[in-house]
Every structure is written in structure tokens, then in C-alpha cells.
Design an enzyme around this catalytic site. Structure first.
Site, PDB file in Angstrom:
ATOM      1  N   ALA A   1       0.829  -1.212   0.000  1.00 38.15           N
ATOM      2  CA  ALA A   1       0.000   0.000   0.000  1.00 38.15           C
ATOM      3  C   ALA A   1       0.861   1.259   0.000  1.00 38.15           C
ATOM      4  O   ALA A   1       0.343   2.362   0.019  1.00 38.15           O
ATOM      5  CB  ALA A   1      -0.942   0.004   1.198  1.00 38.15           C
ATOM      6  N   GLY A   2       2.170   1.099  -0.002  1.00 37.80           N
ATOM      7  CA  GLY A   2       3.054   2.268   0.019  1.00 37.80           C
ATOM      8  C   GLY A   2       3.159   2.876   1.403  1.00 37.80           C
ATOM      9  O   GLY A   2       3.444   4.060   1.549  1.00 37.80           O
TER      10      GLY A   2
ATOM     11  N   ASP B   1      11.793   6.236   4.592  1.00 36.16           N
ATOM     12  CA  ASP B   1      10.949   5.229   5.230  1.00 36.16           C
ATOM     13  C   ASP B   1      11.534   4.777   6.564  1.00 36.16           C
ATOM     14  O   ASP B   1      10.837   4.704   7.581  1.00 36.16           O
ATOM     15  CB  ASP B   1      10.776   4.009   4.310  1.00 36.16           C
ATOM     16  CG  ASP B   1      10.248   4.412   2.942  1.00 36.16           C
ATOM     17  OD1 ASP B   1       9.727   5.531   2.812  1.00 36.16           O
ATOM     18  OD2 ASP B   1      10.387   3.609   2.004  1.00 36.16           O
TER      19      ASP B   1
ATOM     20  N   TYR C   1      10.772   3.271 -10.366  1.00 31.69           N
ATOM     21  CA  TYR C   1      11.409   4.032  -9.289  1.00 31.69           C
ATOM     22  C   TYR C   1      12.856   4.372  -9.682  1.00 31.69           C
ATOM     23  O   TYR C   1      13.277   5.520  -9.626  1.00 31.69           O
ATOM     24  CB  TYR C   1      11.376   3.225  -7.995  1.00 31.69           C
ATOM     25  CG  TYR C   1      11.901   3.972  -6.791  1.00 31.69           C
ATOM     26  CD1 TYR C   1      11.066   4.785  -6.029  1.00 31.69           C
ATOM     27  CD2 TYR C   1      13.234   3.868  -6.406  1.00 31.69           C
ATOM     28  CE1 TYR C   1      11.541   5.469  -4.924  1.00 31.69           C
ATOM     29  CE2 TYR C   1      13.717   4.550  -5.307  1.00 31.69           C
ATOM     30  CZ  TYR C   1      12.865   5.343  -4.563  1.00 31.69           C
ATOM     31  OH  TYR C   1      13.344   6.028  -3.469  1.00 31.69           O
TER      32      TYR C   1
HETATM   33  C1  GLA Z   1       9.569   5.153  -1.452  1.00 30.77           C
HETATM   34  C2  GLA Z   1      11.044   5.092  -1.095  1.00 30.77           C
HETATM   35  C3  GLA Z   1      11.459   6.349  -0.333  1.00 30.77           C
HETATM   36  C4  GLA Z   1      11.060   7.609  -1.102  1.00 30.77           C
HETATM   37  C5  GLA Z   1       9.605   7.531  -1.555  1.00 30.77           C
HETATM   38  C6  GLA Z   1       9.195   8.662  -2.459  1.00 30.77           C
HETATM   39  O1  GLA Z   1       8.785   5.151  -0.310  1.00 30.77           O
HETATM   40  O2  GLA Z   1      11.292   3.950  -0.305  1.00 30.77           O
HETATM   41  O3  GLA Z   1      12.837   6.314  -0.062  1.00 30.77           O
HETATM   42  O4  GLA Z   1      11.928   7.810  -2.196  1.00 30.77           O
HETATM   43  O5  GLA Z   1       9.318   6.317  -2.220  1.00 30.77           O
HETATM   44  O6  GLA Z   1       9.279   9.889  -1.812  1.00 30.77           O
END
Ligand code: GLA
Length: 364
Positions: free
Chosen positions: A110-111, A159, A208
Site C-alpha cells: 500500500a506504500g 521510510d 522508481y
Molecule cells: C519510497 C522510497 C522512499 C522515497 C519515496 C518517495 O517510499 O522507499 O525512499 O523515495 O518512495 O518519496
């Protein structure tokens, strides 16, 4: 009692939260700034040391065994915890055999950084099991290293730092150049509404890394170390391919929005903060092209509800979830409305999580 007649090692646990990115999309690997929050959903790792070198990892129905002296990636979920063990060992921390069971409340895909929560909960548990002393920033860095080098995902520090430094009812302000973290109170009047689009988000996908390379290309054309050093005006004036310029415009705009939003937070201006979040989403659509029709539908529906100040995709993009800044009094009603209308429009069953900002890892 163990088979050799000795009392078993004591059991410890460590909880690490997921995170929601509030502003500052794809800025972390561009030496930029990010506003995020740990959320009150996460992963708990419970375990004990062993007298041998065996590592036993259990999650739901899945069980895996490894040897602490011979750790190699296997392209499965166990790479996150085993990567952490490996980078701890490489950093000089003596980590031997142990067994651990994971339990979580965080949806994966889910991010919301279930990967970082898995790494950080493992790191927190290892600290307790092996009596290690590791400053919080180093803990976050080691977890990121595990993800970069063992799992093979080129993520920035966002994160892991959010999962370590989160603070109840506070927003985490991370400066990725100086690697400094401050926390700023989130006004009591608002909550965070996360809605999972239920359309998969997979960071291991090539998008990404492709975006990352485009950002580095733009910085290179401008002769800058990183996009952090570039202003919107400089970007407009420089010659470069249109797509590269739009990627850079997103990151540079995000960094500017984060600084503006930091001031809003300190002044308690949730209306302007929300407006910046919605501007961020528009830039994702137009410049970074990391949104999806489902995320756009969710943002559109959320922003039409009374009491919603703004909404945007959260995290890497290409699927996953949105986050909306919503008056606390309106959050439950908004959650129900958004899910219903989302299903009518797209046929997908979204899942809403009204939440507040939570604490970071429990590691000592
Ligand atoms: C993911 C990556 C992070 C960051 C975000 C976008 O969550 O793990 O390090 O780059 O995308 O902001």
C-alpha cells in the site's frame, strides 16, 4: 527448558510503525527535505536468542531458516530481516542465532513502508537481544543499507527514518542532506486519512529507479550536486529534454512546498498545508507521472468532501495509497464516503485507515 537442560534465553519484542509521506515526494534521494509521520499501524517482532547460529523467521504461515554465518539474498520477504542482520554484522555488531515471529497490522503493497517496518522492527529486536548500543540515526541508516545492498532497492532514507523517529501527534521533518530530523506538532484539529487504492504498489519495479536516474541526469545538466541545489527559476532557464525537466520540476517544487508547509505547520495553518498537498499531487500527475487513475480518483473524491484540506498520493507512487488531511470531526464520515464513491467509480474496493501520527520504533 531447552534440550541441553539450560533455561531458554528471555524473549523480547520490538514494534516498528509504517509511515505516511505527507509532502516531499521523491526528494529523499535528491538530498532534499520531507515531511512524514509514523502511523499507528506497524510490525511487531518477538523473539529470543539461540545458542547456535540458526536464524528462524516466522510470519503467518511462512517459516524460513538461515545461518547467521552465511547470509545471502533469496528474493523473498526474509531478505529484509536477513539484510539487517548482515549489515549489523558488517558494521561490527556481533549478531548470532535467534528466532523471531512477526505480527503486523500494516497492509503490504500500500506504500506505507511495510518493508521499512520489517527492517526496523528486526533492528530494534536485535538491539535488545544482543544488548547493542546504536544511535537512532545509525539504526535508520543501517536499515536503509540493508534495503539498498541486500534487498536491492535504491530507496532513500525516508521510510526507515520515519519508522525510527516518528513521534505521537507529530510530523517528522527530515533533511536528507544533513541527515537531521526534527519533529513538529500536528495540530489537534486534524487527522490523517489514508486510503489504499487496492491496486498494487511494487517498488522493485523499474519505474522508481528510472525516475531516480532522470533526477540525477537533470542535476548533472545543471552542474548541481543534487536537485536540492536547484531553484525553479534555474530549471526554467536551462536547456534539457522536456521529460527530464518535468521530473526535476516535481522534485524542486516538492522541496519548495516542504519548506512552505513546515512554516504552515508551525503556524497551525492546516488550510494552506492541505493546499500544498493537493498541489503536490497535481505535480505527480503532470510532471513525475507516478500517479495512477485510481489514485487520482481517490484524491479527487477526497478533496470534494467537507472538512478535507488536501490530499495526495503517498510514497513512491505507481499504485498504493493516498493521504488526506482531514478535520478530526469529519474523518470517519469522509472515510466511508470516499470508499463508497471510489467503488462506484472504479469497481475497486479501497480500504480507509483514519489515523493519527504515532511513535517510532520501540528499541530500548
Ligand atoms: C519510497 C522510497 C522512499 C522515497 C519515496 C518517495 O517510499 O522507499 O525512499 O523515495 O518512495 O518519496
Amino acid at each position: 527448558m531447552t534440550t541441553n537442560g539450560q533455561a531458554p534465553h528471555p524473549s523480547f519484542y520490538s514494534f516498528a510503525p509504517g509511515r505516511v509521506e505527507l509532502l516531499g515526494n521523491h526528494t529523499d534521494y535528491n538530498a532534499g527535505v520531507v515531511l512524514s509521520a509514523a502511523i499507528d499501524m506497524g510490525i511487531t517482532a518477538t523473539g529470543r536468542r539461540r545458542d547456535d547460529e540458526a536464524i528462524i523467521l516466522i510470519s503467518g504461515q511462512s517459516q524460513a531458516t538461515a545461518n547467521a554465518g552465511r547470509l545471502d539474498p533469496r528474493s523473498q520477504w526474509t531478505d529484509y530481516p536477513l539484510g539487517v542482520v548482515k549489515v549489523f554484522q558488517e558494521a561490527g555488531f556481533a549478531v548470532g542465532g535467534f528466532e523471531v515471529e512477526y505480527a503486523g497490522t500494516l497492509p503490504s503493497g500500500a506504500g506505507l513502508s511495510s518493508s521499512a517496518a520489517l527492517e526496523v522492527s528486526t533492528a530494534g529486536l536485535l538491539v535488545r537481544l544482543f544488548g547493542l548500543k546504536i544511535p537512532p540515526l545509525d539504526l535508520a541508516r543501517l536499515c536503509r543499507k540493508a534495503e539498498n545492498e541486500f534487498v536491492g532497492v535504491n530507496c532513500g532514507l525516508l521510510d526507515q527514518a520515519s519508522s525510527v523517529f516518528g513521534r505521537k501527534d507529530h510530523v517528522v521533518f527530515l533533511d536528507c542532506r544533513s541527515e537531521t530530523v526534527t519533529t513538529i506538532p500536528l495540530p489537534d484539529s486534524v487527522g490523517l486519512l489514508i486510503v489504499d487504492s487496492a491496486v498494487k504498489h511494487a517498488l522493485t519495479g523499474g519505474e522508481y529507479n528510472e525516475r531516480r536516474e532522470q533526477c540525477f541526469t537533470a542535476a548533472g545538466i545543471l552542474g548541481a550536486d543534487a536537485l536540492r541545489d536547484v531553484t525553479s527559476a534555474e530549471l526554467v532557464a536551462a536547456a534539457m529534454p522536456d521529460q527530464v525537466r518535468r521530473r526535476a520540476a516535481h522534485v524542486v517544487g516538492e522541496i519548495e512546498r516542504v519548506f512552505a508547509a513546515e512554516k504552515c505547520l508551525r503556524a497551525g495553518d492546516v488550510v494552506e498545508f492541505g493546499r500544498l498537498m493537493s498541489a503536490s499531487h497535481r505535480s505527480s500527475i503532470e510532471n513525475f507521472e507516478n500517479s495512477t487513475p485510481e489514485l487520482d480518483a481517490l484524491v479527487d473524491i477526497a478533496c470534494r468532501q467537507p472538512g478535507v484540506h488536501g490530499a495526495r498520493l503517498t510514497g513512491g507512487g505507481f499504485g498504493g495509497a493516498i493521504v488526506a488531511l482531514v478535520d478530526v470531526a469529519a474523518i470517519e464520515r469522509t472515510a466511508a464516503e470516499v470508499v463508497t464513491e471510489y467503488q462506484e467509480r472504479t469497481g475497486h474496493l479501497g480500504v480507509a485507515y483514519p489515523c493519527r501520527a504515532g511513535d517510532g520504533v520501540l528499541a530500548d
